[in-house]
Design a protein around this motif. Structure first.
Motif, PDB file in Angstrom:
ATOM      1  N   GLY A 120       1.039  -1.307   0.115  1.00 11.59           N
ATOM      2  CA  GLY A 120      -0.066   0.410  -0.323  1.00 11.59           C
ATOM      3  C   GLY A 120       0.657   1.330  -0.018  1.00 11.59           C
ATOM      4  O   GLY A 120       1.791   1.381   0.421  1.00 11.59           O
ATOM      5  N   PHE A 121       0.807   2.278  -0.127  1.00  6.91           N
ATOM      6  CA  PHE A 121       1.001   3.732  -0.495  1.00  6.91           C
ATOM      7  C   PHE A 121      -0.390   5.180   0.302  1.00  6.91           C
ATOM      8  O   PHE A 121      -0.821   4.860  -0.402  1.00  6.91           O
ATOM      9  N   GLY A 122       0.641   5.746   0.646  1.00 17.09           N
ATOM     10  CA  GLY A 122       0.015   7.317   0.582  1.00 17.09           C
ATOM     11  C   GLY A 122       0.929   8.486   1.125  1.00 17.09           C
ATOM     12  O   GLY A 122       2.098   8.076   1.304  1.00 17.09           O
ATOM     13  N   PHE A 123      -0.101   8.841   1.036  1.00 16.01           N
ATOM     14  CA  PHE A 123       0.905  10.270   2.082  1.00 16.01           C
ATOM     15  C   PHE A 123       0.367  11.312   3.216  1.00 16.01           C
ATOM     16  O   PHE A 123      -1.240  11.270   3.080  1.00 16.01           O
ATOM     17  N   ASP A 124       1.034  11.647   4.121  1.00 16.17           N
ATOM     18  CA  ASP A 124       0.088  13.205   4.784  1.00 16.17           C
ATOM     19  C   ASP A 124       0.788  14.150   4.544  1.00 16.17           C
ATOM     20  O   ASP A 124       1.975  14.319   4.155  1.00 16.17           O
ATOM     21  N   LEU A 125      -0.117  15.196   5.317  1.00 10.71           N
ATOM     22  CA  LEU A 125       0.174  16.301   5.417  1.00 10.71           C
ATOM     23  C   LEU A 125       0.151  17.142   6.286  1.00 10.71           C
ATOM     24  O   LEU A 125      -0.766  17.000   7.220  1.00 10.71           O
ATOM     25  N   GLY A 126       1.070  18.064   7.040  1.00 10.93           N
ATOM     26  CA  GLY A 126       0.987  18.647   8.468  1.00 10.93           C
ATOM     27  C   GLY A 126       1.922  19.886   8.334  1.00 10.93           C
ATOM     28  O   GLY A 126       2.160  20.094   7.172  1.00 10.93           O
ATOM     29  N   MET A 127       0.977  20.396   9.557  1.00 14.85           N
ATOM     30  CA  MET A 127       1.545  22.264   9.482  1.00 14.85           C
ATOM     31  C   MET A 127       1.726  22.437  10.450  1.00 14.85           C
ATOM     32  O   MET A 127       0.911  21.895  11.587  1.00 14.85           O
ATOM     33  N   GLN A 128       2.403  23.085  11.211  1.00 20.00           N
ATOM     34  CA  GLN A 128       2.756  23.632  12.479  1.00 20.00           C
ATOM     35  C   GLN A 128       2.982  26.182  12.571  1.00 20.00           C
ATOM     36  O   GLN A 128       3.250  26.271  11.953  1.00 20.00           O
ATOM     37  N   TYR A 129       2.060  26.534  13.783  1.00 24.26           N
ATOM     38  CA  TYR A 129       2.638  27.494  13.871  1.00 24.26           C
ATOM     39  C   TYR A 129       2.138  28.016  15.343  1.00 24.26           C
ATOM     40  O   TYR A 129       1.412  27.507  15.975  1.00 24.26           O
ATOM     41  N   TYR A 130       3.839  28.403  15.222  1.00 24.20           N
ATOM     42  CA  TYR A 130       4.038  29.060  16.630  1.00 24.20           C
ATOM     43  C   TYR A 130       3.108  30.499  16.742  1.00 24.20           C
ATOM     44  O   TYR A 130       4.244  31.349  15.788  1.00 24.20           O
ATOM     45  N   VAL A 131       3.110  31.002  17.372  1.00 26.31           N
ATOM     46  CA  VAL A 131       3.392  32.594  18.270  1.00 26.31           C
ATOM     47  C   VAL A 131       2.901  33.048  19.900  1.00 26.31           C
ATOM     48  O   VAL A 131       2.510  31.811  20.652  1.00 26.31           O
ATOM     49  N   LYS A 132       4.182  33.100  20.474  1.00 26.40           N
ATOM     50  CA  LYS A 132       4.538  33.676  21.554  1.00 26.40           C
ATOM     51  C   LYS A 132       4.669  32.034  22.360  1.00 26.40           C
ATOM     52  O   LYS A 132       5.355  31.491  21.922  1.00 26.40           O
ATOM     53  N   ASP A 133       3.681  31.409  23.277  1.00 31.67           N
ATOM     54  CA  ASP A 133       3.971  30.338  24.317  1.00 31.67           C
ATOM     55  C   ASP A 133       2.746  29.462  23.456  1.00 31.67           C
ATOM     56  O   ASP A 133       3.038  27.908  24.119  1.00 31.67           O
ATOM     57  N   TRP A 134       2.438  29.728  22.479  1.00 30.93           N
ATOM     58  CA  TRP A 134       0.918  29.001  22.062  1.00 30.93           C
ATOM     59  C   TRP A 134       1.481  27.917  20.984  1.00 30.93           C
ATOM     60  O   TRP A 134       2.398  29.171  19.588  1.00 30.93           O
ATOM     61  N   LYS A 135       0.904  27.360  20.776  1.00 32.72           N
ATOM     62  CA  LYS A 135       1.950  26.375  19.827  1.00 32.72           C
ATOM     63  C   LYS A 135       0.612  25.501  19.003  1.00 32.72           C
ATOM     64  O   LYS A 135       0.063  25.275  20.168  1.00 32.72           O
ATOM     65  N   PHE A 136      -0.098  25.644  17.751  1.00 32.48           N
ATOM     66  CA  PHE A 136      -1.081  24.893  17.458  1.00 32.48           C
ATOM     67  C   PHE A 136      -0.408  24.447  15.887  1.00 32.48           C
ATOM     68  O   PHE A 136       1.064  24.144  15.135  1.00 32.48           O
ATOM     69  N   GLY A 137      -0.843  23.306  15.658  1.00 35.01           N
ATOM     70  CA  GLY A 137      -0.568  22.230  14.725  1.00 35.01           C
ATOM     71  C   GLY A 137      -1.918  21.207  13.571  1.00 35.01           C
ATOM     72  O   GLY A 137      -2.922  21.316  14.401  1.00 35.01           O
ATOM     73  N   LEU A 138      -1.584  20.903  12.881  1.00 30.98           N
ATOM     74  CA  LEU A 138      -2.828  20.369  11.903  1.00 30.98           C
ATOM     75  C   LEU A 138      -2.049  19.092  11.422  1.00 30.98           C
ATOM     76  O   LEU A 138      -0.609  19.389  10.548  1.00 30.98           O
ATOM     77  N   MET A 139      -2.388  18.113  11.489  1.00 34.22           N
ATOM     78  CA  MET A 139      -1.986  16.987  10.673  1.00 34.22           C
ATOM     79  C   MET A 139      -3.045  16.018   9.697  1.00 34.22           C
ATOM     80  O   MET A 139      -3.663  15.630  10.313  1.00 34.22           O
ATOM     81  N   VAL A 140      -3.114  15.513   8.708  1.00 34.42           N
ATOM     82  CA  VAL A 140      -4.523  14.742   7.490  1.00 34.42           C
ATOM     83  C   VAL A 140      -3.342  13.888   7.058  1.00 34.42           C
ATOM     84  O   VAL A 140      -3.173  14.072   6.718  1.00 34.42           O
ATOM     85  N   ARG A 141      -3.653  12.888   7.955  1.00 35.28           N
ATOM     86  CA  ARG A 141      -3.023  11.287   7.299  1.00 35.28           C
ATOM     87  C   ARG A 141      -4.007  10.779   6.364  1.00 35.28           C
ATOM     88  O   ARG A 141      -5.271  11.168   5.620  1.00 35.28           O
ATOM     89  N   ASP A 142      -3.634  10.110   5.519  1.00 35.64           N
ATOM     90  CA  ASP A 142      -3.756   9.747   4.603  1.00 35.64           C
ATOM     91  C   ASP A 142      -4.845  10.800   3.896  1.00 35.64           C
ATOM     92  O   ASP A 142      -5.656  10.218   2.919  1.00 35.64           O
ATOM     93  N   ILE A 143      -4.006  11.806   3.180  1.00 37.77           N
ATOM     94  CA  ILE A 143      -4.756  12.952   1.982  1.00 37.77           C
ATOM     95  C   ILE A 143      -5.035  12.664   1.422  1.00 37.77           C
ATOM     96  O   ILE A 143      -6.319  12.858   0.581  1.00 37.77           O
ATOM     97  N   THR A 144      -3.884  11.490   0.708  1.00 41.04           N
ATOM     98  CA  THR A 144      -5.111  11.023  -0.917  1.00 41.04           C
ATOM     99  C   THR A 144      -6.076   9.871  -1.106  1.00 41.04           C
ATOM    100  O   THR A 144      -5.716   9.247  -1.955  1.00 41.04           O
ATOM    101  N   THR A 145      -5.816   9.816   0.480  1.00 39.14           N
ATOM    102  CA  THR A 145      -6.420   8.240   0.443  1.00 39.14           C
ATOM    103  C   THR A 145      -5.187   7.044  -0.141  1.00 39.14           C
ATOM    104  O   THR A 145      -4.418   6.904  -0.518  1.00 39.14           O
ATOM    105  N   THR A 146      -5.047   5.852   1.374  1.00 36.49           N
ATOM    106  CA  THR A 146      -3.713   5.146   1.124  1.00 36.49           C
ATOM    107  C   THR A 146      -4.485   4.024   0.856  1.00 36.49           C
ATOM    108  O   THR A 146      -6.306   2.752   0.858  1.00 36.49           O
ATOM    109  N   TYR A 147      -4.187   3.183  -0.615  1.00 41.36           N
ATOM    110  CA  TYR A 147      -4.977   1.823  -1.108  1.00 41.36           C
ATOM    111  C   TYR A 147      -3.807   1.295  -0.623  1.00 41.36           C
ATOM    112  O   TYR A 147      -2.700   1.005  -0.549  1.00 41.36           O
TER     113      TYR A 147
END
Length: 333
Positions: free
Chosen positions: A144-171
């Motif tokens: 099987g093959f697949g892809f993930d996409l992640g992002m992070q953003y930092y502002v002062k003491d706060w950290k934000f993140g987004l992770m999308v797993r199997d973004i293209t659908t994994t077969y």
């Protein structure tokens, strides 16, 4: 690929997507690889289902330059020495224990990760390319093959993140050994309706998303408290506490109390699910959840972590002991 890696993460109920910042980021959010200073390696081992299943993980990551990093990780979840009793009874109807053989079933996940800073200040992203290999003895195997996409953003003491797993659908495409399958068909003499048709040869893994936020507060005398919250989402109806035909969501909360960046105590709760009531005459669901705790020690670039998952046995899964090791390889220079 859904279980997770690293005892630190397990102790915090896997609430990692926003603040992960080491070699294990290749799994949680590849963007976090940008935070390593040089190169790191990690190992993990865990037993599941009363030591029947073994879960192992190894990873390596390296900084490329000030704006990019890469990593490689391998996961294996397997059950070994399973008794194959399909040939237990010979052609004359006699039981012959010498005809019993052993086989293993295992899932492998190999992930290559790449992360890079964006021109926008404090904004960065990472991608995973995954190869999935599944083996069931001599009976069947798949790729099987697949892809993930992640992002992070930092502002002062706060950290934000987004992770999308199997973004293209994994077969996953299966190759079934029809000779071995025929042996299973012929072994079903008591109930000929079982195992008479070849299974589907394609598996599809739908996309999933994790949205997270974290904040670390430093106190006096070297003490600190990291608080992280995840919102785990699937684009289908599940048993999550918030569920619809389009989207299902469940939260996870994790805490890490640290002393002088040397010793850590962790706790977390997640996997909130709507489960059928245990009362026979009740039609109402009950909410189950999974509490975890953990410990960690860090000294001169070496981190040793332990987690005890599903402490209260609130859900159907058995508790598990997880051990992991992380090393900053620059200490050997």
């Amino acid at each position: 690929m859904n279980i997770g890696v690293d005892a630190r993460a397990f102790g915090m109920a896997n609430a990692m997507v926003s603040h992960t910042s080491d070699v294990n980021s290749g799994y949680w959010n590849p963007t976090g690889l940008l935070q390593i200073e040089d190169q790191e390696a990690a190992l993990m081992h865990a037993n599941y289902f009363a030591n029947i299943a073994q879960y192992d993980y190894v990873a390596y990551a390296k900084k490329i330059d000030d704006r990019s990093a890469w990593g490689l990780s391998v996961i294996r979840f397997g059950v070994d020495d399973i008794l194959n009793t399909t040939q237990l009874i010979d052609s004359e109807g006699n039981i012959d224990y010498n005809r019993i053989s052993l086989f293993s079933t295992a899932d492998y996940g190999v992930t290559f990760s790449y992360a890079r800073k964006l021109p926008v200040q404090r904004f960065q992203y990472g991608v995973n390319a995954k190869v999935i290999r599944r083996i069931i003895g001599d009976f069947a195997s798949s790729w099987g093959f697949g892809f993930d996409l992640g992002m992070q953003y930092y502002v002062k003491d706060w950290k934000f993140g987004l992770m999308v797993r199997d973004i293209t659908t994994t077969y996953n495409v299966w190759n079934i050994n029809e000779e071995e399958f025929k042996k299973i068909q012929e072994a079903q003499t008591q109930n000929p309706s079982q195992n008479q048709e070849l299974p589907e040869n394609t598996e599809i893994t739908l996309p999933k998303a994790q949205l997270g936020v974290a904040r670390k507060v430093d106190f006096h005398n070297g003490m600190s408290l990291l608080t992280a919250v995840n919102l785990n989402m699937e684009f289908q109806r599940t048993n999550d506490i918030l569920s619809s035909e389009v989207l299902s969501m469940t939260p996870a909360v994790g805490f890490e109390f640290g002393y002088d960046n040397l010793a850590f105590i962790r706790a977390g709760v997640g996997n909130f699910q709507n489960s059928p009531s245990l009362l026979i005459d009740s039609n109402r669901n009950r909410v189950t959840f999974q509490p975890n705790i953990g410990l960690g020690f860090h000294y001169k670039g070496i981190s040793v972590d332990y987690a005890l998952t599903d402490l209260g046995n609130q859900s159907a899964a058995l508790y598990s002991n997880v051990f992991s090791l992380k090393v900053d390889l620059s200490i050997f220079r």
